[in-house]
Design an enzyme around this catalytic site. Structure first.
Site, PDB file in Angstrom:
ATOM      1  N   LYS A 263       0.726  -1.180   0.025  1.00 53.86           N
ATOM      2  CA  LYS A 263      -0.121   0.095   0.207  1.00 53.86           C
ATOM      3  C   LYS A 263       0.829   1.043  -0.157  1.00 53.86           C
ATOM      4  O   LYS A 263       1.872   1.181   0.489  1.00 53.86           O
ATOM      5  CB  LYS A 263      -0.780  -0.074   1.147  1.00 53.86           C
ATOM      6  CG  LYS A 263      -2.060  -1.000   1.496  1.00 53.86           C
ATOM      7  CD  LYS A 263      -2.900  -0.931   2.611  1.00 53.86           C
ATOM      8  CE  LYS A 263      -4.076  -1.751   2.658  1.00 53.86           C
ATOM      9  NZ  LYS A 263      -4.972  -1.539   1.705  1.00 53.86           N
ATOM     10  N   ARG A 337     -10.270 -11.673   2.016  1.00 48.48           N
ATOM     11  CA  ARG A 337     -11.365 -12.594   1.495  1.00 48.48           C
ATOM     12  C   ARG A 337     -10.499 -14.080   1.781  1.00 48.48           C
ATOM     13  O   ARG A 337     -11.111 -14.929   1.591  1.00 48.48           O
ATOM     14  CB  ARG A 337     -11.513 -12.091   0.133  1.00 48.48           C
ATOM     15  CG  ARG A 337     -10.461 -12.067  -0.877  1.00 48.48           C
ATOM     16  CD  ARG A 337     -10.967 -11.273  -2.084  1.00 48.48           C
ATOM     17  NE  ARG A 337     -10.957  -9.672  -1.822  1.00 48.48           N
ATOM     18  CZ  ARG A 337     -11.278  -8.815  -2.677  1.00 48.48           C
ATOM     19  NH1 ARG A 337     -11.466  -9.379  -4.301  1.00 48.48           N
ATOM     20  NH2 ARG A 337     -11.337  -7.633  -2.408  1.00 48.48           N
TER      21      ARG A 337
HETATM   22  N1  BES Z   1      -8.326  -3.684   4.400  1.00 48.93           N
HETATM   23  C1  BES Z   1      -8.281  -3.180   3.159  1.00 48.93           C
HETATM   24  C2  BES Z   1      -9.646  -2.531   2.741  1.00 48.93           C
HETATM   25  C3  BES Z   1      -9.383  -1.174   3.115  1.00 48.93           C
HETATM   26  C4  BES Z   1      -8.904  -0.081   2.387  1.00 48.93           C
HETATM   27  C5  BES Z   1     -10.327  -0.754   4.083  1.00 48.93           C
HETATM   28  C6  BES Z   1      -8.924   1.156   2.701  1.00 48.93           C
HETATM   29  C7  BES Z   1     -10.663   0.693   4.458  1.00 48.93           C
HETATM   30  C8  BES Z   1      -9.811   1.414   3.871  1.00 48.93           C
HETATM   31  C9  BES Z   1      -8.350  -4.561   2.048  1.00 48.93           C
HETATM   32  O1  BES Z   1      -7.391  -5.707   2.619  1.00 48.93           O
HETATM   33  C10 BES Z   1      -7.577  -3.939   0.752  1.00 48.93           C
HETATM   34  O2  BES Z   1      -6.636  -3.792   0.870  1.00 48.93           O
HETATM   35  N2  BES Z   1      -8.584  -4.202  -0.175  1.00 48.93           N
HETATM   36  C11 BES Z   1      -8.199  -3.715  -1.250  1.00 48.93           C
HETATM   37  C12 BES Z   1      -8.840  -4.660  -2.485  1.00 48.93           C
HETATM   38  C13 BES Z   1      -8.170  -4.548  -3.756  1.00 48.93           C
HETATM   39  C14 BES Z   1      -6.975  -5.094  -3.756  1.00 48.93           C
HETATM   40  C15 BES Z   1      -9.022  -5.360  -4.693  1.00 48.93           C
HETATM   41  C16 BES Z   1      -8.815  -2.380  -1.528  1.00 48.93           C
HETATM   42  O3  BES Z   1     -10.004  -2.127  -1.270  1.00 48.93           O
HETATM   43  O4  BES Z   1      -8.063  -1.617  -2.272  1.00 48.93           O
HETATM   44 MN    MN Z   2      -5.497  -5.386   1.986  1.00 50.61          MN
END
Ligand code: BES
Ligand code: MN
Ligand code: ZN
Length: 498
Positions: A263, A337
């Site tokens: 990230k 997931r």
């Molecule tokens: N924990 C995150 C989701 C999240 C991101 C919650 C920002 C709150 C704020 C999750 O594990 C994630 O990173 N999801 C990705 C999925 C994508 C790679 C398809 C996302 O939402 O960017």
């Molecule tokens: Mn994630």
């Protein structure tokens, strides 16, 4: 903080000894001849206070009122939502006044919703995180008297409200803990402590046990971290032995760096909140421990960090999940997931009545619904309706989103049964569709709490949502399983009498 429920009218509230008296003024306010009524009438006449929710007037050393400070707060039509807003509006003054004893006078017409809102909003707005401060200045409020027209009538609602508030606060505290404190191991210990204190059954498994079960997807996410994974199974057995349980599954990523699909640095600290689903399951159990409803509930928490080192899983890897389905990892940041799917398969062994998973799953859900409503997905309309109703009642609302099969089209891959991500469109739905593949054998709902589990900015912190919703939903299960028999009994008697 200690709550007490008391039968109080305006005259009684005037005599009540406390540092602050908070009077909630509704649209239908009826004045008596006591000092509090006189104050409210005068303030209304001078338009220094309006019943409109959000307005607050502060008064000091009023004649005939024992509390040195009086706060009048507009509470609109007296609904739970308006009472919540009134208490939040008064909270700023309460905090700066350093009050230790507070009396809240609820509107005379106030019911269970009002009691719940008053208790929960007071607990909520007085919470202060102190655990990792060197000079902690914590919550000053010690004692809150909730004054209602008839304490006996509101007793049950009050007891539930206190349990809900304690559960929410438990979840908030865990959520706020830094990720070097709230590790998977720590979550396991918290579960064991809850079990000890409230008589739950608990099992906390580590990497060896999880490997033996065959949770290949969950294990892959954990393998890039120095912190060992934990798989927590908590059981409240308040119902009959054969009663099918409700299974709650909480995402417990104690830090989500994104893994190899790392990230951006900005706000990455907020990914300590990625265990909000797990915290909400533990918080709900905290409340169940207090209320001991006659139902069976299982809590499942897959917990690990999503980190990156030489052994971390990577894009292109194909994992074998507990269900036997193979998964191609196209993005290591879609890890939630991957840990949930194995827990959802594990849930089958409890022959559940319902399975509800709770997860900070997608940034897309934040884009769709913001911080107001959690996303709800369900394969069962009755379950969806119950969760919606519970969310409304607990002021912890959700909004239902679709599960059409076409949303899963992008998850097709040449190298496994399913990929873990698709394109950017409808990201929250695609994530839910991924989970859907693993939930074919029971009625299932998924709550995406990515937008509601915590707040960013100056007031950054965990919200404890959706503990309020989950508790309300579970208590309705208890009422639902008991009520039909009782009602049948009554109507039979009524028929016999006729
Ligand atoms: N924990 C995150 C989701 C999240 C991101 C919650 C920002 C709150 C704020 C999750 O594990 C994630 O990173 N999801 C990705 C999925 C994508 C790679 C398809 C996302 O939402 O960017
Ligand atoms: Mn994630
Ligand atoms: Zn995550």
């Amino acid at each position: 903080m200690d709550f007490e429920l008391k039968t109080l009218d305006a005259a009684g509230a005037a005599a009540e000894k406390s540092d602050v008296l908070l009077v909630l003024v509704t649209e239908g306010f009826k004045a008596g001849k006591d000092p509090v009524s006189r104050l409210v009438s005068a303030a209304l006449a001078a338009r220094d206070i309006e019943p409109k929710a959000g307005k607050v007037l502060q008064a000091y050393r009023c004649e005939g009122i024992a509390a040195p400070r009086v706060l009048l707060a507009g509470a609109g039509d007296g609904s739970g939502k308006k009472i919540q807003a009134a208490v939040h509006a008064a909270a700023g003054v309460l905090r700066t006044s350093g009050a230790k004893r507070l009396t809240i006078l609820l509107p005379a017409a106030s019911g269970a919703d009002g009691v719940r809102a008053a208790v929960c909003a007071t607990a909520d707005s007085s919470y202060v995180y102190v655990t990792t401060k060197s000079k902690p200045e914590g919550r000053e409020l010690k004692k809150v008297v909730v004054g209602v027209a008839d304490a006996a009538v509101q007793r049950a609602a009050f007891v539930r409200a206190k349990a809900a508030a304690a559960g929410v606060e438990f979840a908030r505290e865990l959520g706020n803990l830094p990720p070097n404190y709230a590790t998977p191991t720590r979550l396991g210990e918290e579960a064991k402590k809850l079990a000890r204190e409230h008589g739950f059954k608990v099992e906390v498994m580590g990497p060896k046990e999880v490997e033996k079960i065959g949770m290949g997807s969950f294990m892959a996410v954990a393998q890039g971290s120095a912190q060992p994974l934990r798989f927590i199974v908590l059981r409240h057995e308040g119902g009959a032995k054969g009663d099918a349980p409700v299974v709650l599954v909480g995402k417990g990523i104690t830090f989500d760096s994104g893994g190899v699909s790392i990230k951006p640095s900005a706000d990455m600290d907020e990914m300590k909140f990625d265990m909000g689903g797990a915290a909400s399951v533990l918080g709900t159990f905290r409340a169940l421990g207090e209320l001991k409803p006659k139902i069976n509930v299982v809590g499942l928490i897959p917990s690990c960090e999503n980190m990156l080192d030489g052994s971390a899983y990577k894009p292109g890897d194909v994992l074998t999940s507990l269900s036997g389905q193979t998964i191609e990892v196209l993005n290591t940041d879609a890890e939630g997931r991957l840990i949930l799917c194995d827990a959802l398969t594990y849930a089958e062994r409890f022959k559940p009545r319902y399975v509800v998973d709770i997860a900070t799953l997608t940034g897309a859900c934040v884009v769709a619904l913001g911080g107001v409503r959690s996303g709800l997905f369900a394969t069962d309309d009755a379950l969806a309706e119950q969760l919606q109703a519970a969310g409304d009642a607990a002021l912890d609302p959700v909004w239902r989103l679709p599960l059409d099969d076409e949303y899963a089209d992008g998850l097709k891959t040449n190298f496994a049964d399913v990929a873990n991500v698709a394109g950017r469109a409808a990201g929250a739905v695609v994530a839910a569709k991924f989970l859907h593949r693993f939930t074919q054998n029971y009625p299932w709902a998924h709550l995406d709490i990515a937008g509601t589990a915590w707040k960013s900015g100056a007031g950054k912190g965990s919200t404890g949502r959706p503990v309020g919703l989950l508790l309300e939903f579970l208590l309705a299960q208890e009422a639902g399983s008991a009520a039909p028999a009782k009602r049948a009994g009554k109507s039979a008697r009524a028929k016999a009498a006729a």
